[in-house]
Scaffold this motif. Sequence first.
Motif, PDB file in Angstrom:
ATOM      1  N   PRO A   1       0.811  -1.230   0.000  1.00  9.29           N
ATOM      2  CA  PRO A   1       0.000   0.000   0.000  1.00  9.29           C
ATOM      3  C   PRO A   1       0.842   1.276   0.000  1.00  9.29           C
ATOM      4  O   PRO A   1       0.446   2.284  -0.601  1.00  9.29           O
ATOM      5  N   ALA A   2       1.991   1.255   0.678  1.00 11.00           N
ATOM      6  CA  ALA A   2       2.842   2.453   0.711  1.00 11.00           C
ATOM      7  C   ALA A   2       3.349   2.797  -0.689  1.00 11.00           C
ATOM      8  O   ALA A   2       3.431   3.973  -1.065  1.00 11.00           O
ATOM      9  N   PHE A   3       3.670   1.772  -1.478  1.00 12.47           N
ATOM     10  CA  PHE A   3       4.132   2.013  -2.849  1.00 12.47           C
ATOM     11  C   PHE A   3       2.985   2.555  -3.698  1.00 12.47           C
ATOM     12  O   PHE A   3       3.166   3.478  -4.496  1.00 12.47           O
TER      13      PHE A   3
ATOM     14  N   GLY B   1      20.049   4.184  -5.695  1.00 15.34           N
ATOM     15  CA  GLY B   1      20.101   5.426  -6.454  1.00 15.34           C
ATOM     16  C   GLY B   1      19.001   6.394  -6.066  1.00 15.34           C
ATOM     17  O   GLY B   1      18.108   6.074  -5.271  1.00 15.34           O
ATOM     18  N   THR B   2      19.066   7.593  -6.653  1.00 15.68           N
ATOM     19  CA  THR B   2      18.075   8.651  -6.424  1.00 15.68           C
ATOM     20  C   THR B   2      17.787   9.321  -7.765  1.00 15.68           C
ATOM     21  O   THR B   2      18.717   9.649  -8.514  1.00 15.68           O
ATOM     22  N   THR B   3      16.514   9.564  -8.055  1.00 26.09           N
ATOM     23  CA  THR B   3      16.154  10.278  -9.280  1.00 26.09           C
ATOM     24  C   THR B   3      14.741  10.814  -9.151  1.00 26.09           C
ATOM     25  O   THR B   3      14.096  10.678  -8.092  1.00 26.09           O
ATOM     26  N   THR B   4      14.242  11.395 -10.230  1.00 23.72           N
ATOM     27  CA  THR B   4      12.870  11.913 -10.264  1.00 23.72           C
ATOM     28  C   THR B   4      11.960  10.893 -10.940  1.00 23.72           C
ATOM     29  O   THR B   4      12.256  10.419 -12.042  1.00 23.72           O
ATOM     30  N   ASN B   5      10.867  10.546 -10.277  1.00 24.07           N
ATOM     31  CA  ASN B   5       9.827   9.688 -10.852  1.00 24.07           C
ATOM     32  C   ASN B   5       8.536  10.486 -10.981  1.00 24.07           C
ATOM     33  O   ASN B   5       8.418  11.610 -10.464  1.00 24.07           O
ATOM     34  N   TYR B   6       7.535   9.863 -11.634  1.00 27.48           N
ATOM     35  CA  TYR B   6       6.259  10.550 -11.871  1.00 27.48           C
ATOM     36  C   TYR B   6       5.103   9.679 -11.413  1.00 27.48           C
ATOM     37  O   TYR B   6       5.065   8.463 -11.648  1.00 27.48           O
ATOM     38  N   ARG B   7       4.147  10.303 -10.737  1.00 26.60           N
ATOM     39  CA  ARG B   7       2.962   9.611 -10.265  1.00 26.60           C
ATOM     40  C   ARG B   7       1.952   9.442 -11.412  1.00 26.60           C
ATOM     41  O   ARG B   7       2.132   9.994 -12.506  1.00 26.60           O
ATOM     42  N   LYS B   8       0.905   8.777 -11.102  1.00 22.61           N
ATOM     43  CA  LYS B   8      -0.158   8.552 -12.093  1.00 22.61           C
ATOM     44  C   LYS B   8      -0.745   9.881 -12.584  1.00 22.61           C
ATOM     45  O   LYS B   8      -1.082  10.020 -13.773  1.00 22.61           O
TER      46      LYS B   8
ATOM     47  N   TYR C   1       8.049  13.367  -8.170  1.00 25.63           N
ATOM     48  CA  TYR C   1       8.561  13.220  -6.813  1.00 25.63           C
ATOM     49  C   TYR C   1       9.980  12.667  -6.908  1.00 25.63           C
ATOM     50  O   TYR C   1      10.374  12.100  -7.934  1.00 25.63           O
ATOM     51  N   ILE C   2      10.740  12.881  -5.876  1.00 21.81           N
ATOM     52  CA  ILE C   2      12.122  12.408  -5.858  1.00 21.81           C
ATOM     53  C   ILE C   2      12.170  11.148  -5.008  1.00 21.81           C
ATOM     54  O   ILE C   2      11.713  11.132  -3.863  1.00 21.81           O
ATOM     55  N   VAL C   3      12.695  10.087  -5.599  1.00 22.90           N
ATOM     56  CA  VAL C   3      12.706   8.805  -4.934  1.00 22.90           C
ATOM     57  C   VAL C   3      14.138   8.355  -4.672  1.00 22.90           C
ATOM     58  O   VAL C   3      15.020   8.545  -5.512  1.00 22.90           O
ATOM     59  N   ARG C   4      14.355   7.808  -3.506  1.00 26.14           N
ATOM     60  CA  ARG C   4      15.606   7.122  -3.202  1.00 26.14           C
ATOM     61  C   ARG C   4      15.254   5.651  -3.006  1.00 26.14           C
ATOM     62  O   ARG C   4      14.360   5.342  -2.214  1.00 26.14           O
ATOM     63  N   TRP C   5      15.906   4.766  -3.754  1.00 26.18           N
ATOM     64  CA  TRP C   5      15.519   3.361  -3.668  1.00 26.18           C
ATOM     65  C   TRP C   5      16.698   2.432  -3.850  1.00 26.18           C
ATOM     66  O   TRP C   5      17.747   2.845  -4.356  1.00 26.18           O
ATOM     67  N   ASN C   6      16.495   1.228  -3.366  1.00 25.03           N
ATOM     68  CA  ASN C   6      17.494   0.185  -3.581  1.00 25.03           C
ATOM     69  C   ASN C   6      16.793  -1.062  -4.115  1.00 25.03           C
ATOM     70  O   ASN C   6      15.588  -1.254  -3.874  1.00 25.03           O
ATOM     71  N   ILE C   7      17.532  -1.844  -4.845  1.00 22.09           N
ATOM     72  CA  ILE C   7      16.995  -3.075  -5.444  1.00 22.09           C
ATOM     73  C   ILE C   7      17.947  -4.224  -5.122  1.00 22.09           C
ATOM     74  O   ILE C   7      19.165  -4.097  -5.299  1.00 22.09           O
ATOM     75  N   SER C   8      17.369  -5.292  -4.661  1.00 24.45           N
ATOM     76  CA  SER C   8      18.170  -6.495  -4.362  1.00 24.45           C
ATOM     77  C   SER C   8      17.662  -7.658  -5.211  1.00 24.45           C
ATOM     78  O   SER C   8      16.438  -7.831  -5.385  1.00 24.45           O
ATOM     79  N   PRO C   9      18.584  -8.470  -5.745  1.00 20.46           N
ATOM     80  CA  PRO C   9      18.159  -9.657  -6.495  1.00 20.46           C
ATOM     81  C   PRO C   9      17.651 -10.735  -5.534  1.00 20.46           C
ATOM     82  O   PRO C   9      18.124 -10.863  -4.407  1.00 20.46           O
ATOM     83  N   VAL C  10      16.668 -11.536  -5.982  1.00 19.28           N
ATOM     84  CA  VAL C  10      16.106 -12.629  -5.181  1.00 19.28           C
ATOM     85  C   VAL C  10      16.316 -13.928  -5.962  1.00 19.28           C
ATOM     86  O   VAL C  10      15.945 -14.032  -7.145  1.00 19.28           O
TER      87      VAL C  10
ATOM     88  N   GLY D   1       0.478   6.630  -6.749  1.00 19.64           N
ATOM     89  CA  GLY D   1      -0.873   6.959  -7.196  1.00 19.64           C
ATOM     90  C   GLY D   1      -1.536   5.860  -7.996  1.00 19.64           C
ATOM     91  O   GLY D   1      -2.681   6.019  -8.444  1.00 19.64           O
ATOM     92  N   TYR D   2      -0.842   4.758  -8.183  1.00 19.89           N
ATOM     93  CA  TYR D   2      -1.396   3.624  -8.923  1.00 19.89           C
ATOM     94  C   TYR D   2      -1.907   2.571  -7.941  1.00 19.89           C
ATOM     95  O   TYR D   2      -1.293   2.340  -6.887  1.00 19.89           O
ATOM     96  N   SER D   3      -2.982   1.907  -8.321  1.00 15.80           N
ATOM     97  CA  SER D   3      -3.454   0.762  -7.534  1.00 15.80           C
ATOM     98  C   SER D   3      -2.617  -0.465  -7.893  1.00 15.80           C
ATOM     99  O   SER D   3      -1.926  -0.471  -8.916  1.00 15.80           O
ATOM    100  N   LEU D   4      -2.711  -1.498  -7.063  1.00 13.27           N
ATOM    101  CA  LEU D   4      -1.956  -2.717  -7.342  1.00 13.27           C
ATOM    102  C   LEU D   4      -2.386  -3.333  -8.668  1.00 13.27           C
ATOM    103  O   LEU D   4      -1.561  -3.832  -9.429  1.00 13.27           O
ATOM    104  N   ASP D   5      -3.690  -3.287  -8.963  1.00  8.98           N
ATOM    105  CA  ASP D   5      -4.176  -3.833 -10.226  1.00  8.98           C
ATOM    106  C   ASP D   5      -3.583  -3.086 -11.418  1.00  8.98           C
ATOM    107  O   ASP D   5      -3.299  -3.694 -12.463  1.00  8.98           O
ATOM    108  N   GLU D   6      -3.377  -1.754 -11.260  1.00  6.24           N
ATOM    109  CA  GLU D   6      -2.819  -0.963 -12.353  1.00  6.24           C
ATOM    110  C   GLU D   6      -1.319  -1.215 -12.514  1.00  6.24           C
ATOM    111  O   GLU D   6      -0.759  -1.028 -13.601  1.00  6.24           O
ATOM    112  N   LEU D   7      -0.666  -1.623 -11.447  1.00  4.50           N
ATOM    113  CA  LEU D   7       0.784  -1.856 -11.477  1.00  4.50           C
ATOM    114  C   LEU D   7       1.130  -3.281 -11.909  1.00  4.50           C
ATOM    115  O   LEU D   7       2.126  -3.495 -12.620  1.00  4.50           O
TER     116      LEU D   7
END
Length: 419
Positions: free
Chosen positions: A38-40, A84-91, A96-105, A45-51
């Motif tokens: 839900p936080a994402f 990393g950090t960059t600019t993303n766009y909502r629906k 907005y400016i996002v800071r995120w990390n990604i880990s392989p599973v 601004g997108y629902s889970l179904d839209e994502l």
Amino acid sequence: MSTSQLQLFQSAVMQSWNAIVITDADLAAGCCVEIANPAFCAMTGYSLDELRGRPLKMLQGPDTDPAVIDHLRACLREARFFEGTTTNYRKDGSSYIVRWNISPVRDDDGVLTHFISVQQDISEHVRTERENRLLARALDATSDPVLLTDAQARIIFANTAFVEVTGYPASEIRGRTPALFKSGAHDDAFYAGLRSSLASGQDFRATFINRRRDGSLYHAEQSISPICDEAGRITHYVSVSKDISQRVDMEQALRDAATRDKLTGLYNRHRGEQLLEEAAAEARTGGGPLTVIVCDVDHFKQVNDRFGHPAGDRILIEVSGILRQSVRGRDAVIRWGGEEFVIVLDACPQAAAIDLAERIRVRIAAHRDVEVGRVTLSLGLATLAPAESTDELIARADAALYQAKRGGRDRLCVAESRG
């Protein structure tokens, strides 16, 4: 993983304050979303179904940093950690400016199956940082010296104007207190007033005499204000000042012009008469005996006639210097007019004044001008009598001076005491 552990993991992901999204590892398809908490969804601004089933490239836009995305793709290809950090766009198209990390599973066989990303919207943090940087640049650009300290008065910021005025590099004063700039010109009461005002949350405004790094002094109109947090606690102090040394010097020059003789730098007659009246008033109220010495350069007209007025002026300057050097700091030396001088000796018994006058006479007679040679001084001395006016006192000292001149010059005569 047991059922309970799986349920715990799902609860942790879905209830996390941070935005969490899990994608597949199909790089060719762009790594499509499988799970988003839900936080994402709230952040984008997108629902889970839209994502679900769509790649997160959909969040990119004009201000998304290509270099960051290139780095992201390289990390995904190599199945290594990304941050990393960059600019993303909502629906709705807002950025907005996002800071995120990604880990392989990977699965139990070590095969890459998914990527999990933990993200934060840091737009407000970045905006605050930008505003703070702008504020710092604005404070640094202002022509008025600005100083910021913590609650313990330790310096944490000094702008360029402050550095230029004081001569201290910012690195040398950071962490120290403003006591570094104390000149010793202010008494304890001054600083007590400062501390009292600031402790009560009020501004303190005053003209400070501060000391630069090279030891020279300067005058600053200074305002010091406490900065409080939301709870009203003082967290910092800010000082804004203006170097008014030039104005103070100009005001002093004007005062000197009104009270000092232009040639010799001694008090002029107008100011001298005021000082004489003040000394007489003090003597009448028990301040000690007041004695005056009236002295005159002997044969001064002949000096001007023979050597010229520049030489005469030089003699007056030399005599003035000897007179100043011969008296106490509290005594007033006055150019009364022409080649005549008056020395006001407050709280000085007549016997001590006579000794001083004799020393002056001897020092003048021993002095040699490079062009004129030897000059001498005749002196008359009088001590203030009860109920005597200053005019009468000067008249008696003047009469003693002329007695010295009639007696052959280069001598001291003392006026008779009045009953």
